[in-house]
Design a protein around this motif. Structure first.
Motif, PDB file in Angstrom:
ATOM      1  N   ASN A 367     -21.164 -34.221  10.049  1.00 53.76           N
ATOM      2  CA  ASN A 367     -22.025 -33.317   9.281  1.00 53.76           C
ATOM      3  C   ASN A 367     -22.904 -34.091   8.301  1.00 53.76           C
ATOM      4  O   ASN A 367     -23.313 -33.561   7.270  1.00 53.76           O
ATOM      5  CB  ASN A 367     -21.189 -32.289   8.512  1.00 53.76           C
ATOM      6  N   TYR A 372     -25.449 -29.114  10.624  1.00 57.00           N
ATOM      7  CA  TYR A 372     -24.409 -28.484  11.430  1.00 57.00           C
ATOM      8  C   TYR A 372     -24.123 -29.279  12.696  1.00 57.00           C
ATOM      9  O   TYR A 372     -25.024 -29.859  13.306  1.00 57.00           O
ATOM     10  CB  TYR A 372     -24.834 -27.068  11.842  1.00 57.00           C
ATOM     11  N   ASP A 391     -21.810 -24.891  14.137  1.00 62.62           N
ATOM     12  CA  ASP A 391     -21.423 -24.776  12.730  1.00 62.62           C
ATOM     13  C   ASP A 391     -22.292 -23.755  12.007  1.00 62.62           C
ATOM     14  O   ASP A 391     -23.464 -23.548  12.353  1.00 62.62           O
ATOM     15  CB  ASP A 391     -21.594 -26.124  12.015  1.00 62.62           C
ATOM     16  N   GLN A 392     -21.702 -23.168  10.979  1.00 63.96           N
ATOM     17  CA  GLN A 392     -22.443 -22.322  10.045  1.00 63.96           C
ATOM     18  C   GLN A 392     -22.261 -22.896   8.644  1.00 63.96           C
ATOM     19  O   GLN A 392     -21.485 -23.836   8.433  1.00 63.96           O
ATOM     20  CB  GLN A 392     -21.924 -20.883  10.111  1.00 63.96           C
ATOM     21  N   GLU A 394     -20.707 -21.909   6.112  1.00 64.29           N
ATOM     22  CA  GLU A 394     -19.325 -21.851   5.622  1.00 64.29           C
ATOM     23  C   GLU A 394     -18.507 -23.065   6.096  1.00 64.29           C
ATOM     24  O   GLU A 394     -17.570 -23.502   5.417  1.00 64.29           O
ATOM     25  CB  GLU A 394     -18.647 -20.560   6.077  1.00 64.29           C
ATOM     26  N   ASP A 395     -18.880 -23.619   7.253  1.00 67.44           N
ATOM     27  CA  ASP A 395     -18.147 -24.777   7.769  1.00 67.44           C
ATOM     28  C   ASP A 395     -18.363 -26.007   6.898  1.00 67.44           C
ATOM     29  O   ASP A 395     -17.501 -26.896   6.841  1.00 67.44           O
ATOM     30  CB  ASP A 395     -18.576 -25.076   9.205  1.00 67.44           C
ATOM     31  N   ARG A 398     -15.800 -25.651   4.164  1.00 68.79           N
ATOM     32  CA  ARG A 398     -14.397 -25.526   4.565  1.00 68.79           C
ATOM     33  C   ARG A 398     -13.597 -26.723   4.060  1.00 68.79           C
ATOM     34  O   ARG A 398     -14.002 -27.860   4.195  1.00 68.79           O
ATOM     35  CB  ARG A 398     -14.331 -25.415   6.090  1.00 68.79           C
TER      36      ARG A 398
END
Length: 404
Positions: A367, A372, A391-392, A394-395, A398
């Motif tokens: 990343n 993403y 990926d979004q 929020e990922d 995380r």
């Protein structure tokens, strides 16, 4: 017949699933595995997929279904293999400089284990003695592979116990009554000359008489796959012939037949994979025309890491006039995929497909730049399946813990 996905179909997948996008063609994996089993059909040979190349759980399940075993480089890969349905008897775990606790966990899981240091061999002997079989990863002091970064058997490599330490190995085996079940060597990747494997066999046959419980000889992997026109790949049929000849020329102490193991990784999955990108910007300069795509070495690090070549096709304009371009990424680092590369005329918005992206593509992605990771798609029996979501935002957060 060689399995390849058409430009039109790849463009269709790019439109359907978005880009950047990794696409894997299951039937190509099966075709590659068949090349191995056909070539070695008259010998007692088993193939373990070196899953560090690509560990998507669906790929592991598919490879399990076609009959291959699996070779793991970490305890988590072992757990993924078990989750994918491989029985422990078909899982090989070759350690490399790891804490002994990982080996203890591998024993608890019941998998086949290779140790690669005198330190862990002694710890293994102290704890398990003769109760659990173990293999030795040896460093044969053979230089092989496409370049130094992917050569693992030479005399300055960190991998394996140097063969010149055989006396110390035998001391430990005797002291703790360790049951050595296999001898393992792996000289590198991108090996074109099958004589490299023959040299490895010669090294091992000098050691075999010392180990009375031996069942397997593991010659590693590193088979060369073609990346561009004119590339020479490992001649698998010739390899099978040479291996059979070598074993025919050497008497096995006690007359017990030894099974031969290989660990192909890239050979099975490299050619099944494509990375599809979209052109963001065309930039004309005095020296070149830059094609900036919506990816970078955060998604495909091999060109920057290994100086590797990936064939690139403009799947949006395959009949366009050929011109030369520099294909670069969109991250804030130098991330050149190709320099002075002939491509059919490229326009902003075109889709470019990178070939041979199945091995060490997504697996080495990151990343970096807070971008993403791509989605992954598996094409099986003519149907495309999404096997990893893109990926979004929020990922990116995380596992982070906000304390401010």
């Amino acid at each position: 017949m060689s399995q390849h996905l058409s430009n039109g179909y790849l463009a269709q997948l790019a439109t359907e699933f978005g880009t950047p996008l990794y696409v894997y063609h299951a039937e190509k994996i099966k075709e590659q595995y068949a090349k191995l089993t056909t070539a070695f059909r008259n010998s007692n040979t088993v193939f373990f997929y070196a899953c560090k190349a690509l560990t998507n759980i669906n790929i592991l399940k598919y490879i399990c279904s076609i009959g291959a075993n699996v070779d793991c480089s970490s305890i988590n890969e072992v757990k993924l293999a078990l989750h994918a349905g491989f029985p422990s008897s078909r899982i090989l775990y070759t350690s490399n400089g790891i804490a002994f606790s990982e080996i203890e966990e591998a024993v608890e899981l019941g998998v086949i284990i290779n140790v690669d240091s005198l330190s862990n061999l002694e710890k293994f002997g102290v704890k398990y003695g003769h109760s659990y079989p173990v293999g030795l990863r040896l460093r044969p002091n053979i230089m092989a592979g496409g370049n130094l970064k992917i050569s693992t058997g030479h005399d300055k490599s960190k991998f394996g116990i140097p063969v010149d330490q055989i006396d110390r190995i035998l001391e430990l085996v005797s002291k703790y009554n360790i049951r050595i079940s296999d001898l393992h060597i792996h000289t590198g990747s991108e090996i074109k000359d099958v004589e490299v494997f023959v040299k490895g066999i010669e090294v091992l046959f000098g050691l075999i008489p010392h180990f009375k419980h031996l069942e397997f000889i593991d010659l590693g992997g590193g088979f060369k796959v073609p990346y561009k026109d004119g590339d020479v790949s490992t001649d698998i049929d010739l390899l099978a012939e040479k291996v059979n000849e070598s074993f025919a020329e050497h008497a096995i102490p006690g007359g017990k037949p030894l099974q031969v193991w290989f660990e192909p990784g890239k050979f099975l999955v490299s050619e099944c994979g494509y990375l599809i990108t979209q052109v963001n910007v065309m930039k004309e300069t005095a020296s070149t025309t830059f094609v900036s795509v919506n990816s970078g070495f955060n998604h495909l690090i091999r060109p920057m890491f290994y100086d590797s070549y990936h064939h690139i096709v403009n799947i949006s304009n395959p009949e366009g006039a050929e011109k030369k371009y520099a294909v670069v990424g969109n991250i804030c680092e130098t991330d050149t995929f190709a320099w002075d590369r002939p491509l059919n005329e490229v326009r902003e918005g075109d889709f470019l497909a990178f070939y041979n992206a199945g091995a060490y593509g997504f697996e080495m992605s990151s990343n970096f730049n807070s971008r993403y990771k791509p989605a992954e798609v598996l094409v099986l029996d003519g149907k495309a399946h999404l096997i990893r979501k893109r990926d979004q935002f929020e990922d990116l957060l995380r596992n982070q813990i906000e304390v401010l």
